[in-house]
Design an enzyme around this catalytic site. Structure first.
Site, short mmCIF file in Angstrom:
data_model
loop_
_atom_site.label_atom_id
_atom_site.label_comp_id
_atom_site.label_asym_id
_atom_site.label_seq_id
_atom_site.Cartn_x
_atom_site.Cartn_y
_atom_site.Cartn_z
N PRO A 239 -4.18 -12.07 -11.43
CA PRO A 239 -4.80 -10.95 -12.16
C PRO A 239 -5.54 -10.00 -11.21
O PRO A 239 -6.27 -10.44 -10.33
CB PRO A 239 -5.79 -11.66 -13.09
CG PRO A 239 -5.34 -13.08 -13.16
CD PRO A 239 -4.70 -13.36 -11.85
N GLU A 240 -5.27 -8.71 -11.39
CA GLU A 240 -5.94 -7.69 -10.58
C GLU A 240 -6.78 -6.80 -11.49
O GLU A 240 -6.94 -7.10 -12.67
CB GLU A 240 -4.89 -6.89 -9.79
CG GLU A 240 -4.09 -7.79 -8.83
CD GLU A 240 -3.03 -7.01 -8.05
OE1 GLU A 240 -3.18 -5.79 -7.85
OE2 GLU A 240 -2.04 -7.64 -7.64
N LYS B 266 -12.00 -7.86 -8.69
CA LYS B 266 -11.16 -8.75 -9.48
C LYS B 266 -11.97 -9.87 -10.12
O LYS B 266 -11.40 -10.83 -10.64
CB LYS B 266 -10.04 -9.30 -8.59
CG LYS B 266 -9.08 -8.20 -8.10
CD LYS B 266 -7.87 -8.77 -7.39
CE LYS B 266 -8.12 -8.97 -5.92
NZ LYS B 266 -6.92 -9.38 -5.16
N ARG C 39 -9.17 3.75 10.53
CA ARG C 39 -8.59 2.41 10.38
C ARG C 39 -7.22 2.37 11.06
O ARG C 39 -6.40 3.24 10.87
CB ARG C 39 -8.41 2.04 8.89
CG ARG C 39 -9.71 2.06 8.14
CD ARG C 39 -10.19 0.83 7.52
NE ARG C 39 -9.36 -0.32 7.26
CZ ARG C 39 -9.89 -1.43 6.77
NH1 ARG C 39 -11.19 -1.52 6.54
NH2 ARG C 39 -9.13 -2.47 6.53
#
Ligand code: ZN
Length: 301
Positions: free
Chosen positions: A2-3, A57, A172
């Protein structure tokens, strides 16, 4: 796993059905899921459910103690007005299953998928975990920020502005796929929805996160909002908490290896990267070129 969308739907259900009810009992069927010892789960007994929310989450049931159990000497109940939060991370195979009339029989420890049963005076819910990989985590805390995984979370994927996203990704050097699923950078997106967001944004999962041109950042930001909002609505619409587990619909590439891309008809491909596999459409995302399998090429070098 589940997100953000599924957890948001479960929180929505708890706000609709659990708020205003008292916790009448908590049955712990699996001690290993409990990551906190003080306060004990029994401290929730008698507490009033005041809300439910999502942190990345993580799913949280917010309660306020009634004071009913104070002085019982059995560690049952909590102080009047004292905040208590039942927080869970559903991990890979966990779920919250609501029942309008929950069985009053405590689940048998160590048997079946039920790890924790929360009685709300008739209705209630089970926290379940399918399979053998026991990674479901439950915390009882006075403040959700006491859960280490919540304290580490970056800003939520659904509230990020375009400029905030640009700032987060700036400098990044990791791959976009890695950056999007890093909960400390952006909260809520996992393996499935990062595949979907990258496809909707027409970006390669291997693109360097800190080197996106302006138009790519625009598309990425728009895709995050669009894909996640649509998935939240779908999950709320299917009444997620009454299902046995996550049931996703409307995915374009995730878990669709070999099937046609719904946008262009090209064949969805899969590539292994770090410890997971991801799916993408070459025509939509990588200029038609299949991505090299990073695990494979490292082995062959
Ligand atoms: Zn395509």
């Amino acid at each position: 796993m589940p997100e953000l969308p599924e957890v948001a739907a479960l929180a929505h259900h708890l706000r609709e059905y659990a708020v205003g009810r008292r916790v009448t009992r908590v049955d712990v069927a699996s001690l290993t899921v409990l990551k906190t010892v003080d306060p004990p789960p029994s401290a929730l007994q008698g507490a009033m459910v005041t809300g439910a929310g999502r942190y990345g989450k993580f799913l949280a049931l917010h309660c306020v103690g009634s004071g009913a159990g104070v002085g019982s000497g059995a560690g049952v109940g909590s102080g009047a007005g004292e905040e208590l939060h039942l927080v869970t991370h559903l991990a890979r195979a966990g779920w919250l299953r609501w029942s309008d009339s929950l069985s009053t029989v405590p689940p048998k420890p160590g048997k079946g998928p039920i790890a924790l049963r929360v009685h709300l005076g008739g209705p209630g819910f089970d926290l379940t975990e399918a399979g053998t990989q026991k990674r479901l985590a439950v915390y009882v805390v006075a403040d959700p920020a006491q859960v280490p995984g919540i304290a580490r979370l970056g800003p939520d994927a659904l509230v990020l502005s375009r400029d905030e996203l640009a700032e987060l990704l700036h400098g990044r050097t990791d791959r976009l796929k890695t950056a999007l699923t890093d909960q400390a950078l952006i909260a809520g997106v996992g393996n499935a929805y990062s595949d979907e967001v990258l496809h909707a944004a027409r970006l390669s999962p291997y693109a360097t996160a800190g080197r996106l041109p302006d138009d790519a950042l625009d598309r990425l930001h728009a895709a995050l909002q669009r894909v996640l909002t649509a998935a939240v609505n779908r999950s709320v619409g299917q009444d997620a908490a009454r299902l046995k587990g996550e049931k996703r619909a409307g995915l374009a590439v995730h878990a669709r290896t070999g099937l046609p891309c719904p946008v262009c008809g090209d064949t969805v491909r899969e590539v292994s990267f770090a410890d997971r596999s991801m799916q993408y459409c070459p025509a939509c995302q990588t200029g038609g070129k299949p991505l090299a399998d990073r695990r494979m090429s490292r082995l062959l070098r």
